[in-house]
Design a protein around this motif. Structure first.
Motif, PDB file in Angstrom:
ATOM      1  N   ALA A  33       0.827  -1.206   0.000  1.00  0.00           N
ATOM      2  CA  ALA A  33       0.000   0.000   0.000  1.00  0.00           C
ATOM      3  C   ALA A  33       0.860   1.254   0.000  1.00  0.00           C
ATOM      4  CB  ALA A  33      -0.921  -0.008   1.217  1.00  0.00           C
ATOM      5  N   SER A  34       1.988   1.226   0.691  1.00  0.00           N
ATOM      6  CA  SER A  34       2.897   2.373   0.695  1.00  0.00           C
ATOM      7  C   SER A  34       3.433   2.638  -0.709  1.00  0.00           C
ATOM      8  CB  SER A  34       4.064   2.132   1.656  1.00  0.00           C
ATOM      9  OG  SER A  34       3.617   2.021   2.979  1.00  0.00           O
ATOM     10  N   ILE A  35       3.848   1.563  -1.379  1.00  0.00           N
ATOM     11  CA  ILE A  35       4.366   1.701  -2.743  1.00  0.00           C
ATOM     12  C   ILE A  35       3.282   2.233  -3.676  1.00  0.00           C
ATOM     13  CG2 ILE A  35       5.296   0.433  -4.714  1.00  0.00           C
ATOM     14  CD1 ILE A  35       6.618  -1.464  -2.685  1.00  0.00           C
ATOM     15  N   ARG A  36       2.052   1.740  -3.484  1.00  0.00           N
ATOM     16  CA  ARG A  36       0.939   2.203  -4.307  1.00  0.00           C
ATOM     17  C   ARG A  36       0.648   3.687  -4.049  1.00  0.00           C
ATOM     18  NH1 ARG A  36      -2.051  -1.669  -3.173  1.00  0.00           N
ATOM     19  NH2 ARG A  36      -3.310  -0.763  -1.496  1.00  0.00           N
ATOM     20  N   GLY A  37       0.712   4.121  -2.795  1.00  0.00           N
ATOM     21  CA  GLY A  37       0.496   5.527  -2.470  1.00  0.00           C
ATOM     22  C   GLY A  37       1.578   6.417  -3.044  1.00  0.00           C
ATOM     23  N   ILE A  38       2.837   5.971  -2.968  1.00  0.00           N
ATOM     24  CA  ILE A  38       3.931   6.743  -3.552  1.00  0.00           C
ATOM     25  C   ILE A  38       3.769   6.852  -5.059  1.00  0.00           C
ATOM     26  CG2 ILE A  38       6.426   6.733  -3.993  1.00  0.00           C
ATOM     27  CD1 ILE A  38       6.801   5.541  -1.212  1.00  0.00           C
ATOM     28  N   SER A  39       3.307   5.772  -5.676  1.00  0.00           N
ATOM     29  CA  SER A  39       3.087   5.786  -7.128  1.00  0.00           C
ATOM     30  C   SER A  39       2.025   6.808  -7.516  1.00  0.00           C
ATOM     31  CB  SER A  39       2.670   4.392  -7.601  1.00  0.00           C
ATOM     32  OG  SER A  39       2.378   4.381  -8.980  1.00  0.00           O
ATOM     33  N   ILE A  40       0.918   6.857  -6.758  1.00  0.00           N
ATOM     34  CA  ILE A  40      -0.135   7.843  -7.029  1.00  0.00           C
ATOM     35  C   ILE A  40       0.409   9.265  -6.871  1.00  0.00           C
ATOM     36  CG2 ILE A  40      -2.335   8.765  -6.186  1.00  0.00           C
ATOM     37  CD1 ILE A  40      -3.118   5.924  -5.435  1.00  0.00           C
ATOM     38  N   TRP A  41       1.200   9.466  -5.822  1.00  0.00           N
ATOM     39  CA  TRP A  41       1.765  10.797  -5.575  1.00  0.00           C
ATOM     40  C   TRP A  41       2.724  11.211  -6.683  1.00  0.00           C
ATOM     41  CZ3 TRP A  41       7.013  11.854  -4.013  1.00  0.00           C
ATOM     42  CH2 TRP A  41       7.245  13.187  -3.696  1.00  0.00           C
ATOM     43  N   TRP A  42       3.627  10.296  -7.063  1.00  0.00           N
ATOM     44  CA  TRP A  42       4.670  10.639  -8.011  1.00  0.00           C
ATOM     45  C   TRP A  42       4.145  10.743  -9.446  1.00  0.00           C
ATOM     46  CZ3 TRP A  42       9.146  12.833  -8.153  1.00  0.00           C
ATOM     47  CH2 TRP A  42      10.002  12.667  -9.246  1.00  0.00           C
ATOM     48  N   VAL A  44       0.784  11.046 -10.439  1.00  0.00           N
ATOM     49  CA  VAL A  44      -0.428  11.841 -10.661  1.00  0.00           C
ATOM     50  C   VAL A  44      -0.348  13.200  -9.966  1.00  0.00           C
ATOM     51  CG1 VAL A  44      -2.932  11.911 -10.368  1.00  0.00           C
ATOM     52  CG2 VAL A  44      -1.798   9.741 -10.892  1.00  0.00           C
ATOM     53  N   LEU A  45      -0.138  13.184  -8.665  1.00  0.00           N
ATOM     54  CA  LEU A  45      -0.237  14.418  -7.899  1.00  0.00           C
ATOM     55  C   LEU A  45       0.944  15.355  -8.111  1.00  0.00           C
ATOM     56  CD1 LEU A  45      -1.655  13.030  -4.529  1.00  0.00           C
ATOM     57  CD2 LEU A  45      -2.887  14.105  -6.419  1.00  0.00           C
ATOM     58  N   PHE A  46       2.164  14.830  -8.086  1.00  0.00           N
ATOM     59  CA  PHE A  46       3.337  15.698  -8.230  1.00  0.00           C
ATOM     60  C   PHE A  46       3.334  16.437  -9.569  1.00  0.00           C
ATOM     61  CE2 PHE A  46       7.612  17.125  -8.679  1.00  0.00           C
ATOM     62  CZ  PHE A  46       8.091  17.323  -7.386  1.00  0.00           C
ATOM     63  N   PRO A  47       3.149  15.758 -10.707  1.00  0.00           N
ATOM     64  CA  PRO A  47       3.139  16.496 -11.981  1.00  0.00           C
ATOM     65  C   PRO A  47       2.001  17.508 -12.091  1.00  0.00           C
ATOM     66  CG  PRO A  47       3.400  14.139 -12.343  1.00  0.00           C
ATOM     67  CD  PRO A  47       3.009  14.303 -10.912  1.00  0.00           C
ATOM     68  N   SER A  48       0.849  17.202 -11.500  1.00  0.00           N
ATOM     69  CA  SER A  48      -0.311  18.077 -11.678  1.00  0.00           C
ATOM     70  C   SER A  48      -0.328  19.249 -10.700  1.00  0.00           C
ATOM     71  CB  SER A  48      -1.609  17.274 -11.539  1.00  0.00           C
ATOM     72  OG  SER A  48      -1.709  16.710 -10.247  1.00  0.00           O
ATOM     73  N   LEU A  49       0.295  19.115  -9.532  1.00  0.00           N
ATOM     74  CA  LEU A  49       0.195  20.154  -8.511  1.00  0.00           C
ATOM     75  C   LEU A  49       1.452  20.998  -8.351  1.00  0.00           C
ATOM     76  CD1 LEU A  49      -1.656  18.308  -5.597  1.00  0.00           C
ATOM     77  CD2 LEU A  49      -2.601  19.955  -7.220  1.00  0.00           C
ATOM     78  N   PHE A  50       2.635  20.417  -8.567  1.00  0.00           N
ATOM     79  CA  PHE A  50       3.875  21.118  -8.252  1.00  0.00           C
ATOM     80  C   PHE A  50       3.990  22.445  -9.001  1.00  0.00           C
ATOM     81  CE2 PHE A  50       8.389  21.952  -9.170  1.00  0.00           C
ATOM     82  CZ  PHE A  50       8.841  22.161  -7.871  1.00  0.00           C
ATOM     83  N   THR A  51       3.731  22.436 -10.308  1.00  0.00           N
ATOM     84  CA  THR A  51       3.859  23.663 -11.101  1.00  0.00           C
ATOM     85  C   THR A  51       2.888  24.733 -10.624  1.00  0.00           C
ATOM     86  OG1 THR A  51       4.529  22.347 -13.018  1.00  0.00           O
ATOM     87  CG2 THR A  51       3.822  24.611 -13.431  1.00  0.00           C
ATOM     88  N   PHE A  52       1.666  24.335 -10.258  1.00  0.00           N
ATOM     89  CA  PHE A  52       0.694  25.312  -9.769  1.00  0.00           C
ATOM     90  C   PHE A  52       1.137  25.910  -8.439  1.00  0.00           C
ATOM     91  CE2 PHE A  52      -2.174  23.224 -12.790  1.00  0.00           C
ATOM     92  CZ  PHE A  52      -2.805  24.325 -13.338  1.00  0.00           C
ATOM     93  N   PHE A  53       1.732  25.099  -7.580  1.00  0.00           N
ATOM     94  CA  PHE A  53       2.225  25.623  -6.312  1.00  0.00           C
ATOM     95  C   PHE A  53       3.329  26.657  -6.542  1.00  0.00           C
ATOM     96  CE2 PHE A  53       0.952  21.521  -3.930  1.00  0.00           C
ATOM     97  CZ  PHE A  53      -0.309  22.057  -3.690  1.00  0.00           C
ATOM     98  N   VAL A  54       4.230  26.374  -7.468  1.00  0.00           N
ATOM     99  CA  VAL A  54       5.315  27.311  -7.771  1.00  0.00           C
ATOM    100  C   VAL A  54       4.757  28.600  -8.374  1.00  0.00           C
ATOM    101  CG1 VAL A  54       7.377  27.692  -9.171  1.00  0.00           C
ATOM    102  CG2 VAL A  54       7.012  25.475  -8.072  1.00  0.00           C
TER     103      VAL A  54
END
Length: 352
Positions: A33-42, A44-54
Motif C-alpha cells: 500500500a505504501s508503494i501504491r500511495g507513492i506511485s499515485i503521488w509521483w 499523478v499528484l506531483f506532476p499536476s500540482l507542483f507547477t501550480f504551487f510554484v
C-alpha cells in the motif's frame, strides 16, 4: 474519567496504537500500500500540482493576486462576502484542484489580506477537483465514457458556486476586510488594481531568481506533506481492509442502501471514496447498479474530497487560526448538492 478517555488526544493516541499494531500484523500488505500511495503521488499528484504551487507563489510575489483582488472586489464581496482577492483563489482552485485553494487562502491569511471568517468561507468553496482529473481520470479513465464529463462537471462545479453563496452566511456578524479605495468607476478600478499590484511587488522586494528559488522550495515542502498524507491513508485503508474492518463497514453501507432502494453494488465505492478520491472514483466506475447512480456516487466522492484531502487542508490552515469545522460542513453540503444536481440534470446533460 470517561471524559478524559474520550478526549481527542486520547482517542488519537488509541487509533495510532491500533494502526501500528495492524501494520505489524500485515507488514507485506502495508508495504504494498505504501508503494501504491507513492506511485499515485509521483505519477499523478506531483506532476499536476507542483507547477501550480510554484506559479501561485510567484504570482503572489509579483502582486498579480493583489491586482485581481482589487479588480474583482465589486463582484466577490456582494455575492460571497469575500474580498475580491478571493476571485484569484477561486480561479486557481478550480483550475488546479485541491488543495491549491487552501494553500493560497492560507498565504492570504498569513499576509493579513483576509480575516479568519473570510478565509474560512474562501477555503470552503475553493476546494474542488481540477478539470483534468474530472475529465481525463474519472470520465475517460474510470468510466470509459467522455460523454459523462458535462454532467459531472455541471454537478461538481455548479454545487461549488452554491456552496459559496451559502457560506456567505457563515459568521454573518464578523467584520469584513475594508475594500480598496479609488475604484468607483471602471477606469478608477483598473488604476487602483495596477497600483495595488505595484505596491505589493515593492513590498515583496525579492528579485526574480530569489522569488523563483523560494517558490520551488515552498512547493517542494508542501508536496512532501501531500505525498506523506496520501501514503498514510493508502496504508491505513489497506490494513483496515486486511483486518476486516472496512469490509464490515461496507456491509453496513450495503444494508443501508438496500433499505433506501439504492444499488448496493456502490457500497465499496462509498467506503473507498470516504478515505481517498482516486480509489473511490475508480470503484464508482467499476461498480454496477446503473450509470446515473454511479455518476451520483462519483460526484459525491469528488465533492467530499476524501479524508486524505481533508487532512491536507487541515495541515495547511492549522497555523493560520482558521477552523476545520466550517470546511467540514461545506464539504458535506457540497457532496449532497452534487448528488442532487446529478439526478436533476440527468435529463439534460446525461449521456445518450
Amino acid at each position: 474519567m470517561l471524559r478524559r478517555l474520550c478526549s481527542p488526544v486520547v482517542l488519537s493516541a488509541m487509533i495510532a496504537c491500533i494502526l501500528t499494531l495492524l501494520m505489524t500484523l500485515y507488514t507485506e500488505a502495508a508495504l504494498s500500500a505504501s508503494i501504491r500511495g507513492i506511485s499515485i503521488w509521483w505519477e499523478v499528484l506531483f506532476p499536476s500540482l507542483f507547477t501550480f504551487f510554484v506559479l501561485s507563489e510567484v504570482l503572489l510575489g509579483f502582486g498579480v493576486v493583489h491586482f485581481f483582488g482589487t479588480l474583482l472586489d465589486p463582484l466577490m464581496r456582494p455575492v460571497f462576502r469575500i474580498p475580491g482577492i478571493g476571485g484569484f483563489v477561486l480561479t486557481m482552485g478550480l483550475v488546479a484542484g485541491y488543495p491549491v485553494g487552501a494553500r493560497l487562502t492560507a498565504q492570504l491569511r498569513e499576509q493579513g489580506l483576509v480575516n479568519r471568517s473570510e478565509g474560512e468561507r474562501l477555503v470552503a468553496f475553493t476546494t474542488s477537483s481540477d478539470p483534468i482529473f474530472l475529465i481525463g481520470a474519472v470520465s475517460v479513465g474510470f468510466f470509459h465514457n467522455v460523454a459523462v464529463a458535462p454532467l459531472l462537471a455541471a454537478a461538481h462545479y455548479g454545487s461549488v458556486m452554491l456552496v459559496g453563496v451559502a457560506m456567505r452566511f457563515h459568521d454573518r456578524h464578523a467584520p469584513t476586510t475594508p475594500p480598496p479605495e479609488g475604484q468607483q468607476t471602471d477606469t478608477g478600478r483598473l488604476r487602483a488594481s495596477l497600483t495595488a499590484m505595484h505596491q505589493a511587488r515593492l513590498a515583496d522586494g525579492r528579485e526574480l531568481g530569489t522569488l523563483l528559488r523560494d517558490a520551488i522550495q515552498s512547493a517542494l515542502r508542501l508536496m512532501l506533506v501531500v505525498g506523506g498524507l496520501v501514503v498514510f491513508f493508502s496504508v491505513m485503508m489497506e490494513v483496515l481492509t486486511q483486518a476486516g474492518i472496512l469490509p464490515r463497514f461496507a456491509d453496513a453501507i450495503e444494508a443501508l442502501m438496500r433499505l433506501l432502494g439504492l444499488p448496493s453494488a456502490l457500497a465499496d465505492a462509498i467506503v473507498s471514496g470516504l478515505f481517498e478520491v482516486t480509489l473511490g472514483s475508480r470503484e464508482a466506475g467499476l461498480a454496477g447498479g446503473g450509470l446515473i447512480h454511479q455518476l451520483a456516487i462519483a460526484a459525491w466522492i469528488l465533492s467530499w474530497g476524501g479524508l486524505s484531502v481533508h487532512a491536507q487542508i487541515a495541515s495547511l490552515i492549522g497555523s493560520t487560526g482558521m477552523r476545520y469545522g466550517p470546511f467540514l460542513i461545506a464539504r458535506l453540503l457540497h457532496s449532497i448538492l452534487a448528488v442532487l444536481l446529478v439526478y436533476l440534470l440527468w435529463g439534460w446533460l446525461g449521456p445518450v
